[in-house]
Design a protein around this motif. Structure first.
Motif, PDB file in Angstrom:
ATOM      1  N   LEU A   9     -34.356   1.941 -28.641  1.00 14.40           N
ATOM      2  CA  LEU A   9     -33.559   3.065 -29.141  1.00 14.40           C
ATOM      3  C   LEU A   9     -32.254   3.167 -28.353  1.00 14.40           C
ATOM      4  O   LEU A   9     -32.269   3.445 -27.158  1.00 14.40           O
ATOM      5  N   ASP A  10     -31.134   2.955 -29.034  1.00 18.95           N
ATOM      6  CA  ASP A  10     -29.840   2.942 -28.351  1.00 18.95           C
ATOM      7  C   ASP A  10     -29.080   4.236 -28.628  1.00 18.95           C
ATOM      8  O   ASP A  10     -28.443   4.374 -29.668  1.00 18.95           O
ATOM      9  N   GLU A  11     -29.156   5.166 -27.706  1.00 17.84           N
ATOM     10  CA  GLU A  11     -28.417   6.437 -27.777  1.00 17.84           C
ATOM     11  C   GLU A  11     -28.608   7.148 -29.116  1.00 17.84           C
ATOM     12  O   GLU A  11     -27.640   7.522 -29.771  1.00 17.84           O
ATOM     13  N   VAL A  12     -29.866   7.347 -29.493  1.00 21.82           N
ATOM     14  CA  VAL A  12     -30.115   8.047 -30.758  1.00 21.82           C
ATOM     15  C   VAL A  12     -29.810   9.542 -30.657  1.00 21.82           C
ATOM     16  O   VAL A  12     -29.835  10.249 -31.649  1.00 21.82           O
ATOM     17  N   LYS A  59     -25.868  -1.917 -21.419  1.00 20.28           N
ATOM     18  CA  LYS A  59     -27.132  -1.497 -22.029  1.00 20.28           C
ATOM     19  C   LYS A  59     -27.265  -2.015 -23.461  1.00 20.28           C
ATOM     20  O   LYS A  59     -28.280  -2.609 -23.837  1.00 20.28           O
ATOM     21  N   THR A  60     -26.217  -1.784 -24.246  1.00 26.83           N
ATOM     22  CA  THR A  60     -26.260  -2.241 -25.637  1.00 26.83           C
ATOM     23  C   THR A  60     -26.328  -3.766 -25.693  1.00 26.83           C
ATOM     24  O   THR A  60     -27.045  -4.350 -26.520  1.00 26.83           O
ATOM     25  N   THR A  61     -25.599  -4.402 -24.794  1.00 29.44           N
ATOM     26  CA  THR A  61     -25.625  -5.869 -24.749  1.00 29.44           C
ATOM     27  C   THR A  61     -27.042  -6.370 -24.492  1.00 29.44           C
ATOM     28  O   THR A  61     -27.498  -7.330 -25.119  1.00 29.44           O
ATOM     29  N   PHE A 109     -29.102   1.078 -33.881  1.00 27.36           N
ATOM     30  CA  PHE A 109     -27.738   0.809 -33.444  1.00 27.36           C
ATOM     31  C   PHE A 109     -27.086   2.079 -32.914  1.00 27.36           C
ATOM     32  O   PHE A 109     -27.167   3.134 -33.541  1.00 27.36           O
ATOM     33  N   GLN A 110     -26.452   1.932 -31.761  1.00 25.71           N
ATOM     34  CA  GLN A 110     -25.724   3.056 -31.165  1.00 25.71           C
ATOM     35  C   GLN A 110     -24.685   3.578 -32.156  1.00 25.71           C
ATOM     36  O   GLN A 110     -24.588   4.769 -32.395  1.00 25.71           O
ATOM     37  N   ILE A 111     -23.909   2.651 -32.729  1.00 19.35           N
ATOM     38  CA  ILE A 111     -23.018   3.022 -33.828  1.00 19.35           C
ATOM     39  C   ILE A 111     -23.815   2.744 -35.087  1.00 19.35           C
ATOM     40  O   ILE A 111     -24.058   1.596 -35.448  1.00 19.35           O
TER      41      ILE A 111
HETATM   42 MG   LIG Z   1     -23.970   1.037 -25.601  1.00 20.11          MG
END
Ligand SMILES: [Mg+2]
Ligand SMILES: Nc1ncnc2c1ncn2[C@@H]1O[C@H](COP(=O)(O)OP(=O)(O)OP(=O)(O)O)[C@@H](O)[C@H]1O
Lengths: 243, 309
Positions: free
Chosen positions: A163-166, A42-44, A84-86
């Protein structure tokens, strides 16, 4: 014409095929949920769309225009913003300054008609960070940092928000607040959103359509209800016959 | 226009620039020894100020600043008596800028310690190229007879220090400067919010090379002879970085404080006990890096320094 088109995107990391012939379309003002187990890609996919990673193959189009391989700053100025997820705030700047940088350089076409500070405060208001505007970003709690990710992305004046895992790591109450924030900004700005989330409730509440990634491949697409009943998805998630 | 207004309203900056300009009276008031000290001070202020324009703003620590100084000196020395100085000194700046532009694209691809080493190595490389060229045409050193007086050179150097200060100030207050600070904080995030990082880094790197190019030319004239190993001496780069760290690069007065501090140390110790000088420089460097990473300026004027929190 779809606002965003992802066509046959593949991404290899050495021997790992993180994305494998991923194709999807996103309509204007739609919210698309993206789910999948850890390491699904997903992040990729976000990184490829936003220009942080070059795909091994495939094409990304924005309003019909090919943007594959564009640098992230250019993608941003074309109206795609990511979180960013992180989380990655500018830790040496205050919350307000973080947002100001995004206003100055993003897609919003800063014209100094209203003061930069005022515009930043408006955005902080939208995500509930107005009280922390002068705090250094490095000193924020996790939930505030997640809000800042959203605020910074929003400040670039995007049409599409990735939105990545906010909501990862937030308490149930904070999750509810975040859902409300996202719903509000979406309506206010007619945003198109692609959202990655492990919190299924949030995904269901926000998305009109959900895509499921598994080992870099799309294995299902449908409404949140359809996905909940999809047998392949259950297997992918709960490992009935995991390969 | 807004930038100009900002400068006219900036009392700290105006007072600072005025005090730089007032050093024009040093030769008349204190004689030629102090004129040379003032010239040195202005030289280090210019070099350090220009270094902060790129390295201070972006956090890319360059250990190769001397290469621009050296190339500027080379331009002035090799065109001495061929081109008038008002052409050759600016030409030194232009050539240094062009050199920076040419190396920027490969050099700015790497970050952190790799960048530090690469800039150092590149400066050494250019030094030996110039050295070989000079040796092959039979000129291990060049004498520059009939160079301008120390007073004249001091006036030029004061001009360069003022320009370097103004440039750094203008950049730090501009949108461009905001982008550079964003790059320093987190380059990936900067890029994500639309900062054109590649373009900005190249531009800042090139701008920061122009002043040292001209400074090198003036210094070649001061010493009345040109020797490759001297004008490309890496110690010049180290000194610039030391001055920036000790003085602080978040405030326009920082480079001045750093330069003045080290020059004072060297006045006190270098002539008599040079070993003590080197030891003290090392000690102060450690003390500042550990306890006051934003330098003297941040201690004296905490609110104005960029990184103070
Ligand atoms: Mg991810
Ligand atoms: N920079 C990288 N270098 C090498 N492999 C990577 C890199 N980034 C991701 N991967 C690999 O690619 C695969 C997909 O990772 P990705 O981060 O996209 O998953 P994800 O769906 O976002 O997972 P999560 O839910 O844990 O965030 C994983 O196997 C991961 O180890």
């Amino acid at each position: 014409m779809n606002l965003l088109e992802v066509e046959n995107i593949g991404k290899n990391f050495g021997g790992v095929r993180a994305l494998d012939e991923v194709s999807l379309m996103v309509d204007k003002a739609e919210t698309l949920g993206l789910m999948g187990a850890n390491g699904a890609g997903k992040t990729t996919l976000f990184s490829v769309i936003a220009g942080h990673l070059k795909p091994s193959n495939g094409i990304i189009r924005l309003k019909g225009k090919t943007i594959t391989g564009y640098r992230p700053d250019k993608v941003c100025r074309l109206g795609i913003a990511r979180t960013f997820q992180i989380v990655r705030p500018f830790i040496g700047m205050s919350v307000r300054e973080n947002v100001e940088v995004a206003i100055l350089f993003g897609n919003s076409g800063y014209d100094s008609a209203s003061s930069l500070g005022d515009r930043a405060m408006d955005i902080l208001d939208d995500v509930g960070l107005q009280g922390l505007s002068e705090t250094f970003a490095g000193k924020l709690t996790l939930s505030a940092r997640k809000c800042l990710e959203v605020a910074r992305a929003l400040a670039t004046g995007p049409e599409i928000l990735l939105l990545d895992e906010v909501m990862a790591g937030l308490t149930p109450r904070e999750v509810d607040d975040m859902i409300e924030i996202i719903q509000r900004i979406k309506l206010q700005r007619r945003l198109t959103i692609v959202i990655v989330e492990h919190v299924v409730k949030a995904l269901n509440q926000l998305s009109e359509r959900v895509v499921v990634l598994h080992h870099g491949k799309i294995i299902a697409t449908g409404s949140p209800q359809e996905i909940a009943q999809n047998i392949d998805v259950r297997e992918a998630y709960f490992g009935a016959s995991d390969t | 226009m807004t930038a100009l207004n900002g400068i006219l309203k900036d009392r700290v900056l105006l007072i600072f620039l005025t005090s730089l300009v007032l050093t024009v009276f040093v030769p008349d008031l204190f004689g030629s020894y102090w004129a040379i000290v003032a010239l040195n001070l202005m030289m280090w202020v210019s070099l350090t100020q220009s270094w902060t324009l790129f390295s201070g703003m972006t956090g890319y620590i360059s250990l190769g600043h001397v290469v621009f100084y050296g190339i500027g000196a080379y331009v002035v020395a090799s065109t001495f008596k061929v081109l008038p100085l008002w052409v050759s000194i600016p030409l030194g700046g232009v050539v240094a800028g062009v050199l920076a532009l040419l190396v920027a694209i490969p050099v700015l691809r790497v970050r952190g310690p790799y960048f530090v080493i690469l800039t150092f190595g590149l400066a050494e490389l250019v030094k030996y190229i110039v050295l070989n060229v000079e040796t092959s045409i039979g000129k291990s050193s060049r004498l520059l007879f009939g160079a301008p007086t120390i007073e004249t050179l001091l006036y030029i150097m004061i001009g360069l220090a003022v320009i370097a200060t103004l440039m750094t100030k203008l950049v730090s207050q501009s949108r461009f400067g905001r982008g550079l600070s964003a790059i320093r904080d987190d380059e990936i995030t900067a890029e994500t919010v639309g900062v054109p990082v590649v373009k900005y880094k190249i531009t800042a790197f090139t701008l920061s090379a122009v002043i040292p190019g001209m400074v090198g030319g003036v210094i070649a004239l001061k010493s009345t002879y040109f020797e490759v190993l001297q004008v490309f001496n890496p110690v010049i780069s180290f000194t610039v970085v030391t001055m920036a760290i000790i003085g602080g690069s978040g405030d326009v007065r920082g480079p001045f404080m750093g330069a003045a501090f080290l020059l004072l140390l060297s006045e006190l110790f270098w002539a008599t006990i040079p070993q003590i000088y080197m030891i003290l420089v090392g000690l102060f460097l450690i003390v500042f890096v550990v306890f006051a990473p934003n330098g003297i300026a941040a201690i004296l004027w905490p609110a104005r320094s960029r990184d103070s929190q």
